[in-house]
Design a protein around this motif. Structure first.
Motif, PDB file in Angstrom:
ATOM      1  N   MET A 127     -36.383  46.233 -26.895  1.00  0.00           N
ATOM      2  CA  MET A 127     -35.857  47.388 -26.181  1.00  0.00           C
ATOM      3  C   MET A 127     -36.492  47.521 -24.808  1.00  0.00           C
ATOM      4  O   MET A 127     -35.851  47.960 -23.856  1.00  0.00           O
ATOM      5  N   HIS A 128     -37.752  47.104 -24.684  1.00  0.00           N
ATOM      6  CA  HIS A 128     -38.426  47.247 -23.391  1.00  0.00           C
ATOM      7  C   HIS A 128     -37.807  46.354 -22.335  1.00  0.00           C
ATOM      8  O   HIS A 128     -38.043  46.553 -21.135  1.00  0.00           O
ATOM      9  N   THR A 185     -24.704  51.283 -34.494  1.00  0.00           N
ATOM     10  CA  THR A 185     -24.829  50.455 -35.684  1.00  0.00           C
ATOM     11  C   THR A 185     -26.192  50.721 -36.325  1.00  0.00           C
ATOM     12  O   THR A 185     -27.019  51.447 -35.773  1.00  0.00           O
ATOM     13  N   ALA A 186     -26.429  50.101 -37.476  1.00  0.00           N
ATOM     14  CA  ALA A 186     -27.746  50.243 -38.101  1.00  0.00           C
ATOM     15  C   ALA A 186     -28.838  49.729 -37.176  1.00  0.00           C
ATOM     16  O   ALA A 186     -29.925  50.310 -37.081  1.00  0.00           O
ATOM     17  N   LEU A 187     -28.548  48.641 -36.448  1.00  0.00           N
ATOM     18  CA  LEU A 187     -29.529  48.109 -35.505  1.00  0.00           C
ATOM     19  C   LEU A 187     -29.746  49.074 -34.348  1.00  0.00           C
ATOM     20  O   LEU A 187     -30.870  49.223 -33.843  1.00  0.00           O
ATOM     21  N   GLY A 188     -28.676  49.752 -33.925  1.00  0.00           N
ATOM     22  CA  GLY A 188     -28.813  50.752 -32.873  1.00  0.00           C
ATOM     23  C   GLY A 188     -29.677  51.918 -33.312  1.00  0.00           C
ATOM     24  O   GLY A 188     -30.525  52.407 -32.547  1.00  0.00           O
ATOM     25  N   TYR A 189     -29.463  52.387 -34.556  1.00  0.00           N
ATOM     26  CA  TYR A 189     -30.332  53.444 -35.088  1.00  0.00           C
ATOM     27  C   TYR A 189     -31.778  52.967 -35.158  1.00  0.00           C
ATOM     28  O   TYR A 189     -32.709  53.726 -34.852  1.00  0.00           O
ATOM     29  N   ARG A 190     -31.978  51.709 -35.588  1.00  0.00           N
ATOM     30  CA  ARG A 190     -33.335  51.187 -35.692  1.00  0.00           C
ATOM     31  C   ARG A 190     -34.025  51.190 -34.331  1.00  0.00           C
ATOM     32  O   ARG A 190     -35.190  51.592 -34.206  1.00  0.00           O
ATOM     33  N   MET A 191     -33.325  50.766 -33.293  1.00  0.00           N
ATOM     34  CA  MET A 191     -33.918  50.752 -31.955  1.00  0.00           C
ATOM     35  C   MET A 191     -34.195  52.174 -31.475  1.00  0.00           C
ATOM     36  O   MET A 191     -35.217  52.446 -30.847  1.00  0.00           O
ATOM     37  N   PHE A 192     -33.293  53.080 -31.806  1.00  0.00           N
ATOM     38  CA  PHE A 192     -33.486  54.489 -31.446  1.00  0.00           C
ATOM     39  C   PHE A 192     -34.744  55.037 -32.103  1.00  0.00           C
ATOM     40  O   PHE A 192     -35.589  55.665 -31.451  1.00  0.00           O
ATOM     41  N   VAL A 193     -34.903  54.793 -33.401  1.00  0.00           N
ATOM     42  CA  VAL A 193     -36.045  55.328 -34.138  1.00  0.00           C
ATOM     43  C   VAL A 193     -37.354  54.685 -33.675  1.00  0.00           C
ATOM     44  O   VAL A 193     -38.381  55.362 -33.544  1.00  0.00           O
ATOM     45  N   ASP A 194     -37.334  53.391 -33.414  1.00  0.00           N
ATOM     46  CA  ASP A 194     -38.567  52.691 -33.057  1.00  0.00           C
ATOM     47  C   ASP A 194     -39.013  52.935 -31.622  1.00  0.00           C
ATOM     48  O   ASP A 194     -40.214  52.907 -31.335  1.00  0.00           O
ATOM     49  N   SER A 195     -38.047  53.175 -30.719  1.00  0.00           N
ATOM     50  CA  SER A 195     -38.411  53.149 -29.304  1.00  0.00           C
ATOM     51  C   SER A 195     -37.948  54.334 -28.468  1.00  0.00           C
ATOM     52  O   SER A 195     -38.475  54.549 -27.381  1.00  0.00           O
TER      53      SER A 195
END
Length: 374
Positions: A31-32, A99-109
């Motif tokens: 994400m960075h 998507t699930a990957l989009g949520y994951r990036m949102f939550v992590d970063s």
């Protein structure tokens, strides 16, 4: 005001990416590499979709962004995010959803955590007061999580390192069944219904309980079970029929009971909106999972030794029935060795910024209440 200290990036669970391909795993760590503007657009899209539940278009994002940008530029960046597998188009409309990957990036970063409001903190502390038994605390915590989040609240009951048998009593029930009342440690009472080898009278059961209390009171429950089984094997030929049957019953009663390491679930009906999004069949599968609890126990068992809050999004939970859900878990502990896990299950479109701090703080308050109960 109680300040909730929670890391911006929740500690990783070692299996949480196990169903994502290596390319997606790498993307979730990069994400960075996206520009600040791209990150803001993805954050805005996810937050708006969580809030409204409708596909998000470029014009809506333009209105919500804290800076000026054209709709054409937003559409170009959305196309880039879609190419990276972070958002998708659910139908032919111009709107996009994470998507699930989009949520994951949102939550992590990208997410900004929202501490619980003072009134909610006070409510949790009041409900999880030290005057309740461990069973009452677990049931109250499950209901509280469900009420605060409007999702399903789950608590894995405490696992006791040591349960000392203080007293056992038997009450006859219909047929060959009996109610076993076990008093463990200082004040914990467990009730179990067991099947006996034959019908016993109340007087016979009282005599059996007296025999067992004389021989095994003050002994660790699992040790008592081992001794009972040993006595049955070594001395059965010298026992009368009543004592032999009593040991049979006691061995069954001393087996690990349903109060140890089981799930208490509240608020399953809060997941009814999933039926409108994923279909009634998926909702039925989810309700069956709540009834059987096998998959839930397996998932939460894996979080017992986790370091703080864990977030499973979609397939990361490792169970097909949960692939349209997110699961937020947190372990709770007390000084006497009790360890359990509490969790919230809801749709992937959940307000993570609110739910994660709620789960985290409720686990801490539950652990403190269990400690006070000693």
């Amino acid at each position: 005001m109680l300040l909730l200290a929670i890391a911006k990036h929740p500690p990783p669970f070692h299996n949480r990416h196990k169903l994502l391909c290596s390319k997606e795993i790498q993307q979730s760590k990069d994400m960075h590499k996206f520009s600040r503007r791209t990150q803001d657009i993805l954050r805005t899209l996810v937050e708006r979709y969580i809030r409204d539940g409708q596909p998000v278009g470029s014009q809506a994002i333009v209105r919500d962004l804290p800076f000026s940008v054209s709709a054409a530029t937003v559409r170009n960046i959305m196309a880039e995010l879609e190419g990276q597998g972070l958002i998708r188009s659910p139908h032919t409309s111009a709107g996009r959803v994470p998507t699930a990957l989009g949520y994951r990036m949102f939550v992590d970063s990208l997410v900004t955590w929202s501490p619980m409001q003072d009134r909610d903190v006070s409510r949790v502390r009041k409900v999880l007061g030290p005057d309740k038994s461990s069973k009452e605390l677990v049931e109250s915590a499950s209901r509280m999580l469900s009420e605060l989040t409007s999702m399903a609240g789950i608590v894995l009951t405490p696992r006791q390192e040591r349960a000392v048998l203080r007293q056992v009593e038997f009450l006859p029930l219909q047929g060959n069944r009996a109610l076993v009342i076990l008093v463990l440690n200082d004040k914990e009472v467990q009730n179990r219904i067991i099947q006996m080898p034959r019908t016993f009278s109340e007087a016979e059961l009282q005599e059996a309980a007296h025999y067992l209390n004389q021989r095994y009171a003050g002994v660790d429950l699992l040790v008592a079970r081992q001794r009972i089984l040993g006595d049955m094997r070594d001395d059965k030929s010298n026992m009368d029929m009543l004592m032999s049957a009593a040991l049979d019953v006691a061995a069954e009663a001393a087996s690990p009971g349903p109060e140890s390491g089981q799930c208490v679930v509240s608020g399953e009906t809060n997941l009814l909106p999933i039926a409108s999004e994923q279909g009634v069949d998926r909702l039925r599968e989810l309700f069956e999972a709540f009834q059987q609890k096998k998959d839930l126990l397996s998932l939460m068992d894996g979080c017992l030794n986790a370091d703080g809050v864990q977030i499973f999004i979609g397939q990361e939970a490792g169970f097909q029935v949960l692939e349209d859900c997110s699961v937020i878990t947190a372990p709770y502990t007390a000084d006497n060795g009790l360890v359990g896990v509490l969790a919230v299950i809801g749709p992937t479109r959940m307000p993570y910024q609110r739910v994660v701090p709620m789960v985290d703080l409720t686990a801490k308050i539950l652990g403190a209440a269990l400690k006070s109960e000693e």
